[in-house]
Design a protein around this motif. Structure first.
Motif, PDB file in Angstrom:
ATOM      1  N   LEU A   2       0.823  -1.198   0.000  1.00  0.00           N
ATOM      2  CA  LEU A   2       0.000   0.000   0.000  1.00  0.00           C
ATOM      3  C   LEU A   2       0.858   1.249   0.000  1.00  0.00           C
ATOM      4  N   ALA A   3       1.983   1.218   0.697  1.00  0.00           N
ATOM      5  CA  ALA A   3       2.879   2.381   0.734  1.00  0.00           C
ATOM      6  C   ALA A   3       3.375   2.742  -0.663  1.00  0.00           C
ATOM      7  N   GLY A   4       3.582   1.732  -1.522  1.00  0.00           N
ATOM      8  CA  GLY A   4       3.975   2.026  -2.892  1.00  0.00           C
ATOM      9  C   GLY A   4       2.903   2.800  -3.633  1.00  0.00           C
ATOM     10  N   LEU A   5       1.631   2.479  -3.372  1.00  0.00           N
ATOM     11  CA  LEU A   5       0.533   3.178  -4.022  1.00  0.00           C
ATOM     12  C   LEU A   5       0.388   4.598  -3.492  1.00  0.00           C
ATOM     13  N   THR A   6       0.435   4.762  -2.182  1.00  0.00           N
ATOM     14  CA  THR A   6       0.229   6.092  -1.613  1.00  0.00           C
ATOM     15  C   THR A   6       1.389   7.027  -1.916  1.00  0.00           C
ATOM     16  N   ARG A   7       2.587   6.485  -2.070  1.00  0.00           N
ATOM     17  CA  ARG A   7       3.737   7.330  -2.447  1.00  0.00           C
ATOM     18  C   ARG A   7       3.528   7.997  -3.794  1.00  0.00           C
ATOM     19  N   GLU A   8       2.620   7.442  -4.607  1.00  0.00           N
ATOM     20  CA  GLU A   8       2.344   8.005  -5.927  1.00  0.00           C
ATOM     21  C   GLU A   8       0.936   8.577  -6.018  1.00  0.00           C
ATOM     22  N   VAL A  36      -2.138   7.860  -4.388  1.00  0.00           N
ATOM     23  CA  VAL A  36      -3.403   7.143  -4.192  1.00  0.00           C
ATOM     24  C   VAL A  36      -4.023   7.541  -2.851  1.00  0.00           C
ATOM     25  N   THR A  37      -5.310   7.868  -2.887  1.00  0.00           N
ATOM     26  CA  THR A  37      -6.059   8.168  -1.669  1.00  0.00           C
ATOM     27  C   THR A  37      -7.212   7.191  -1.442  1.00  0.00           C
ATOM     28  N   THR A  38      -7.600   6.443  -2.478  1.00  0.00           N
ATOM     29  CA  THR A  38      -8.636   5.422  -2.354  1.00  0.00           C
ATOM     30  C   THR A  38      -8.156   4.154  -3.047  1.00  0.00           C
ATOM     31  N   VAL A  39      -8.346   3.020  -2.384  1.00  0.00           N
ATOM     32  CA  VAL A  39      -7.926   1.753  -2.972  1.00  0.00           C
ATOM     33  C   VAL A  39      -9.004   0.708  -2.726  1.00  0.00           C
ATOM     34  N   GLU A  40      -9.322  -0.059  -3.742  1.00  0.00           N
ATOM     35  CA  GLU A  40     -10.175  -1.222  -3.567  1.00  0.00           C
ATOM     36  C   GLU A  40      -9.289  -2.432  -3.327  1.00  0.00           C
ATOM     37  N   ILE A  41      -9.655  -3.244  -2.334  1.00  0.00           N
ATOM     38  CA  ILE A  41      -8.905  -4.459  -2.028  1.00  0.00           C
ATOM     39  C   ILE A  41      -9.860  -5.639  -2.109  1.00  0.00           C
ATOM     40  N   LYS A  42      -9.494  -6.622  -2.909  1.00  0.00           N
ATOM     41  CA  LYS A  42     -10.310  -7.818  -3.076  1.00  0.00           C
ATOM     42  C   LYS A  42      -9.797  -8.934  -2.171  1.00  0.00           C
ATOM     43  N   SER A  43     -10.718  -9.786  -1.730  1.00  0.00           N
ATOM     44  CA  SER A  43     -10.306 -11.012  -1.051  1.00  0.00           C
ATOM     45  C   SER A  43     -10.048 -12.062  -2.129  1.00  0.00           C
ATOM     46  N   GLY A  44     -10.299 -13.332  -1.823  1.00  0.00           N
ATOM     47  CA  GLY A  44     -10.177 -14.341  -2.871  1.00  0.00           C
ATOM     48  C   GLY A  44      -8.986 -15.263  -2.756  1.00  0.00           C
ATOM     49  N   TYR A  45      -8.181 -15.108  -1.695  1.00  0.00           N
ATOM     50  CA  TYR A  45      -7.072 -16.029  -1.478  1.00  0.00           C
ATOM     51  C   TYR A  45      -7.276 -16.860  -0.210  1.00  0.00           C
ATOM     52  N   GLY A  46      -8.477 -16.795   0.360  1.00  0.00           N
ATOM     53  CA  GLY A  46      -8.805 -17.626   1.505  1.00  0.00           C
ATOM     54  C   GLY A  46      -9.648 -18.808   1.083  1.00  0.00           C
ATOM     55  N   LEU A  47     -10.708 -18.516   0.317  1.00  0.00           N
ATOM     56  CA  LEU A  47     -11.591 -19.520  -0.295  1.00  0.00           C
ATOM     57  C   LEU A  47     -12.276 -20.421   0.719  1.00  0.00           C
ATOM     58  N   ASP A  48     -12.348 -19.978   1.963  1.00  0.00           N
ATOM     59  CA  ASP A  48     -13.285 -20.515   2.940  1.00  0.00           C
ATOM     60  C   ASP A  48     -13.711 -19.336   3.798  1.00  0.00           C
ATOM     61  N   LEU A  49     -14.788 -19.489   4.542  1.00  0.00           N
ATOM     62  CA  LEU A  49     -15.351 -18.333   5.227  1.00  0.00           C
ATOM     63  C   LEU A  49     -14.375 -17.731   6.223  1.00  0.00           C
ATOM     64  N   GLU A  50     -13.705 -18.555   6.997  1.00  0.00           N
ATOM     65  CA  GLU A  50     -12.792 -18.047   8.023  1.00  0.00           C
ATOM     66  C   GLU A  50     -11.679 -17.205   7.411  1.00  0.00           C
ATOM     67  N   VAL A  74      -5.860   6.544   4.096  1.00  0.00           N
ATOM     68  CA  VAL A  74      -6.312   6.079   2.790  1.00  0.00           C
ATOM     69  C   VAL A  74      -7.711   5.489   2.963  1.00  0.00           C
ATOM     70  N   ARG A  75      -8.516   5.625   1.938  1.00  0.00           N
ATOM     71  CA  ARG A  75      -9.871   5.068   1.944  1.00  0.00           C
ATOM     72  C   ARG A  75      -9.814   3.678   1.304  1.00  0.00           C
ATOM     73  N   VAL A  76     -10.407   2.691   1.955  1.00  0.00           N
ATOM     74  CA  VAL A  76     -10.389   1.313   1.451  1.00  0.00           C
ATOM     75  C   VAL A  76     -11.811   0.845   1.179  1.00  0.00           C
ATOM     76  N   LYS A  77     -12.047   0.373  -0.024  1.00  0.00           N
ATOM     77  CA  LYS A  77     -13.293  -0.296  -0.398  1.00  0.00           C
ATOM     78  C   LYS A  77     -12.962  -1.779  -0.572  1.00  0.00           C
ATOM     79  N   ARG A  78     -13.860  -2.630  -0.096  1.00  0.00           N
ATOM     80  CA  ARG A  78     -13.569  -4.059  -0.079  1.00  0.00           C
ATOM     81  C   ARG A  78     -14.525  -4.837  -0.985  1.00  0.00           C
ATOM     82  N   ALA A  79     -13.974  -5.812  -1.698  1.00  0.00           N
ATOM     83  CA  ALA A  79     -14.774  -6.679  -2.570  1.00  0.00           C
ATOM     84  C   ALA A  79     -14.510  -8.133  -2.196  1.00  0.00           C
TER      85      ALA A  79
END
Length: 368
Positions: A90-96, A98-112, A130-135
């Motif tokens: 995230l620091a790489g993005l904000t250094r350039e 970025v004030t809003t970032v969407e972050i996706k899940s998808g590497y857990g693939l179970d509810l927990e 930074v503002r975070v939107k989650r998918a």
């Protein structure tokens, strides 16, 4: 182009809580990264070497690499470890800028573990700069424990995981990977129905490696965006234009995978489809934490104009997240997210690679 009288500026100075001189710098909205997979465990540098040796994305995935290998590393990581590693990216993005970032899940693939990822993304937002939107990206890959029962996993995502995540307020949207090595349009359809029933917006990884008619499906659900789109056809373009679904262009993945099929930029432009640009930061196909590099690639590889690219990572990025009423342009009444640049023209943001162009980043009215 709008003319203001000197009295307007005097009034603005009187109303301002703080006045700062920018000395001929350019000011843009804060940049909006509308497609990232920032939270994950481990890395896939070895797969990068394999691709250089001639292995395809599909071959690596079918051999047990790809997304599933990141799933194992992410499941093994604690939430604290996920937050720490994602914060560096995230620091790489904000250094350039970025004030809003969407972050996706998808590497857990179970509810927990999906909840663990989404909570880690939320902790990044709680730091306050930074503002975070989650998918929720449950349909990203088939987990090993369901390799012989696809239908049961799709049902788990739709009937158990989405309601639980929505009830906990852990995501604003549901995403899916509609592809010949991912999930079918019929499987996505079932999951999207659950998303809407639970009050979540939808978006889709579509037409990256083949045409699965995912973009048209996304448009039918009034999706916020359809992303990648290298193999998008005319019917998909027409459907997106009619629904207002944003085309999110991800030139980093195109570059890292050494793809040759370009998204149909001219047709998207002619149809009036809004085009956003993002880094697609992820461990396998776009390990890139530079939004300005994404702008350069969007221009050099996809032939966007610098103006289109900048709009793509500000106004259209906000549109792709459903937050254009709040951020993405410089307008009275919107949140004060700004990036102040040491450039002589906005085209330089797409032109330079690696130059330290950002002078200041303002998030919610605060220099951060």
């Amino acid at each position: 182009s709008r003319a203001y009288s000197p009295n307007f500026f005097l009034a603005a100075v009187d109303l301002a809580r703080e006045v700062r001189r920018c000395d001929n710098a350019w000011i843009t909205p804060g940049l909006i990264e509308c497609h990232t997979h920032l939270v994950f465990g481990g890395d896939r540098a070895r797969e990068f070497e394999m691709r250089l040796q001639g292995k395809s994305y599909e071959e690596i995935a079918r051999a047990g690499g790809g997304i599933v290998s990141t799933v194992a590393a992410t499941r093994a990581a604690s939430r604290e470890e996920l937050v720490a590693s994602a914060a560096k990216r995230l620091a790489g993005l904000t250094r350039e800028g970025v004030t809003t970032v969407e972050i996706k899940s998808g590497y857990g693939l179970d509810l927990e573990n999906e909840i663990k990822m989404l909570e880690a993304a939320g902790e990044l937002a709680a730091r306050g700069d930074v503002r975070v939107k989650r998918a929720f990206l449950g349909l990203h890959a088939l987990p090993p424990e369901f390799k012989d029962d696809r239908a049961a996993y799709v049902q788990l995502v739709a009937d158990v995981m989405i309601p639980a995540i929505a009830a906990a307020g852990l995501a604003e949207a549901v995403d899916a990977f509609c592809e010949n090595i991912g999930f079918t349009a019929e499987e996505v359809d079932y999951v999207f129905s659950s998303a809407l029933e639970n009050g979540l917006a939808v978006k889709l990884h579509a037409e990256q490696l083949s045409n699965q008619n995912g973009a048209a499906l996304a448009a039918r659900y009034q999706a916020l965006s359809a992303d990648h789109l290298e193999h998008l056809d005319d019917a998909g373009i027409a459907a997106m234009a009619a629904s207002g679904t944003v085309a999110v262009l991800l030139p980093g993945a195109f570059y890292f995978l050494r793809e040759t099929q370009l998204p149909p930029i001219a047709k998207l432009r002619a149809a009036g489809v809004h085009m956003a640009v993002a880094s697609d930061c992820n461990p396998g196909t776009s390990p890139m934490t530079s939004p300005l590099a994404a702008l350069n690639m969007a221009c050099t590889l996809f032939r966007l104009t610098p103006e289109e690219a900048l709009a793509g990572i500000t106004r259209e990025g906000a549109r792709a997240l459903g937050i254009l009423d709040d951020v993405g342009t410089l307008e009275v009444g919107k949140v004060c997210d700004l990036a102040v640049w040491d450039v002589k023209s906005p085209a330089e943001l797409s032109y330079w690679l690696g130059a330290p162009l950002l002078r200041e980043r303002v998030f919610a009215g605060r220099v951060v």
